[in-house]
Design an enzyme around this catalytic site. Structure first.
Site, short mmCIF file in Angstrom:
data_model
loop_
_atom_site.label_atom_id
_atom_site.label_comp_id
_atom_site.label_asym_id
_atom_site.label_seq_id
_atom_site.Cartn_x
_atom_site.Cartn_y
_atom_site.Cartn_z
N HIS A 77 0.96 -1.31 0.13
CA HIS A 77 -0.28 -0.73 -0.20
C HIS A 77 0.76 1.24 -0.19
O HIS A 77 2.08 0.86 0.24
CB HIS A 77 -0.77 -0.33 0.73
N ASP A 79 -0.74 4.42 0.52
CA ASP A 79 -1.41 5.11 1.55
C ASP A 79 -0.67 5.37 3.05
O ASP A 79 0.30 3.83 3.50
CB ASP A 79 -2.22 4.67 1.53
N ASP A 110 6.09 1.82 6.91
CA ASP A 110 5.25 0.92 6.58
C ASP A 110 5.02 2.19 5.67
O ASP A 110 4.12 2.81 5.57
CB ASP A 110 4.41 1.63 7.74
N GLU A 142 -5.23 0.56 2.22
CA GLU A 142 -4.91 0.42 3.76
C GLU A 142 -5.02 0.57 4.78
O GLU A 142 -5.64 -0.27 5.61
CB GLU A 142 -3.56 -1.12 3.05
N GLU A 143 -4.57 1.26 5.13
CA GLU A 143 -4.58 2.69 6.20
C GLU A 143 -6.57 3.05 6.42
O GLU A 143 -6.17 3.42 7.80
CB GLU A 143 -3.53 3.54 5.87
N GLU A 171 4.71 -6.21 4.42
CA GLU A 171 4.58 -5.35 5.37
C GLU A 171 5.72 -4.96 6.70
O GLU A 171 6.44 -6.12 5.85
CB GLU A 171 3.68 -5.74 6.80
N HIS A 360 4.00 4.11 12.33
CA HIS A 360 2.41 5.19 12.74
C HIS A 360 3.67 5.98 13.78
O HIS A 360 2.81 7.13 14.32
CB HIS A 360 1.89 4.29 13.03
#
Length: 392
Positions: A77, A79, A110, A142-143, A171, A360
């Site tokens: 992903h 995003d 990520d 995905e997020e 991931e 994150h």
């Protein structure tokens, strides 16, 4: 636009991706960056845009090189989660600065760097030639809700008869050092929203009211006290956590009319979302029968537990990681959910990427050397795969 120079530099691709502020649901040019690198290699790039009522429209990218089997798919992903408190960052989250051997920026861990590493690896293999197909399944959701991304892309591929033989998700799986962990499965997740209804009244006249709080607390006590299981060979024990309790009562002399709570269960393959829903409702019914009152309960399963049984495919990835890093990876099912939960219904899926220590967080970063080594690992995986070392 000028064609990127060969061989592809995974760090340069990662920098280009991070400089696209693609906070879900925005694409911000990230997919165009990938197209710019993939199209010159002969990849057919297809944008897949999906929408659903109440959710944002999402742009996704499916890129495939070759048309034959075996078909190796890399899923990921572009995003990213929001920056959060900007003052907590010591760098511009979308400048992709390199400092002291580390690449900083939202998505560095990520998982834009992993996507970059795979593109670089695919370029090396494509130049030498191979028999089969390589594809990238890249979502921008995905997020976010996970509704208009990977799941719908896979459904579209299936509807037109396009099959994937094996899938690697990039991931960030590693815990302390690159190469220490491969994810061969994930626990499932179910949320439950509980509201217990009573009768509001004055605290001095409890006989005229029906306080829902004791009933709610007893429900939560019994749910929390129950041992769901002791784990399995590949999964840690399932766990239920109370995540919110809310009465919303600002008065000290009023018995509230309702009380609410939310629970989450992360569960292994001894359970399903349906079986846990049934068990929780049984507990709630029992408490209600004993204490009175009424309740409403809604659940939502964000993913079922699954495992790709360790075998030739996971061994291929483990051997590649050990060859490059010198570390023998642990096969794990820990962590939260990922889009692998959708892929597992279509193909054997394993997850492997960078370390997850800063994902994150403010000042999210990845080691420059790790990005280069991850590209080497992915290249080794691809070469081994098309040599038939994964049952391909």
């Amino acid at each position: 636009m000028t064609q990127p120079a060969l061989p592809y530099d995974p760090l340069g691709i990662a920098v280009d991706l991070i400089r696209c502020p693609s906070v879900t649901p925005a694409d911000a040019g990230a997919l165009a960056v990938l197209e710019r690198y993939l199209a010159p290699l002969g990849f057919t790039c297809e944008r897949m845009r999906f929408s659903a009522e109440g959710t944002p429209d999402i742009d996704n990218l499916y890129a495939r090189l070759g048309s034959g089997q075996p078909h190796f798919c890399f899923a990921g992903h572009t995003d990213v989660v929001p920056v959060g408190e900007a003052s907590a960052w010591t760098v511009d989250p979308f400048a992709a600065d390199v400092k002291a051997g580390r690449l900083y920026g939202r998505g560095a861990a990520d998982m834009k760097s992993a996507i970059a590493a795979f593109v670089a690896a695919a370029q090396r293999v494509a130049v030498d030639g191979f028999q089969g197909s390589i594809s990238l399944l890249i979502t921008g959701d995905e997020e976010g809700p996970g509704i208009n991304g990977t799941k719908k892309m896979l459904e579209r591929l299936a509807a037109r008869g396009e099959t994937i033989d094996h899938c690697l998700v990039g991931e960030p799986t590693c815990v302390e050092r690159l190469g220490d962990t491969i994810k061969v499965g994930r626990r499932g997740s179910i949320n439950g929203w509980l509201t217990v209804t009573g009768t509001q009244g004055h605290v001095a006249y409890p006989q005229l009211a029906d306080n829902p709080v004791p009933t709610l607390l007893e429900m939560l006590r019994r749910l929390d006290a129950h041992l769901l299981d002791e784990g399995t060979d590949h999964f840690q024990p399932s766990n239920l956590e109370v995540t919110t309790v809310d009465v919303g009562n600002t008065a000290t002399n009023v018995i509230p009319g309702s009380a609410r709570a939310t629970v989450n269960i992360r569960f292994n393959d001894l359970h399903t979302g349906a079986s846990l829903d049934k068990w929780m409702r049984c507990v709630l019914d029992t408490v209600t029968a004993e204490m009175g009152g009424s309740y409403t309960f809604k659940t939502s399963v964000s993913g079922e537990a699954f495992i790709t049984e360790p075998g030739a495919f996971s061994a291929l990835i483990a051997e590649a990681a050990k060859e490059v890093t010198g570390i023998t990876p642990e096969l794990s099912t820990t962590g939260g959910t990922s889009d692998a939960r959708f892929i597992r219904a279509h193909a054997p899926v394993v997850e492997f990427g960078l370390t997850n220590q800063t994902m994150h967080k403010a000042d999210e970063n990845a080691g420059v050397d790790d990005i280069a080594r991850l590209a080497d690992i992915y290249e080794t995986v691809l070469r081994g795969y098309f040599a038939g070392r994964a049952g391909a």
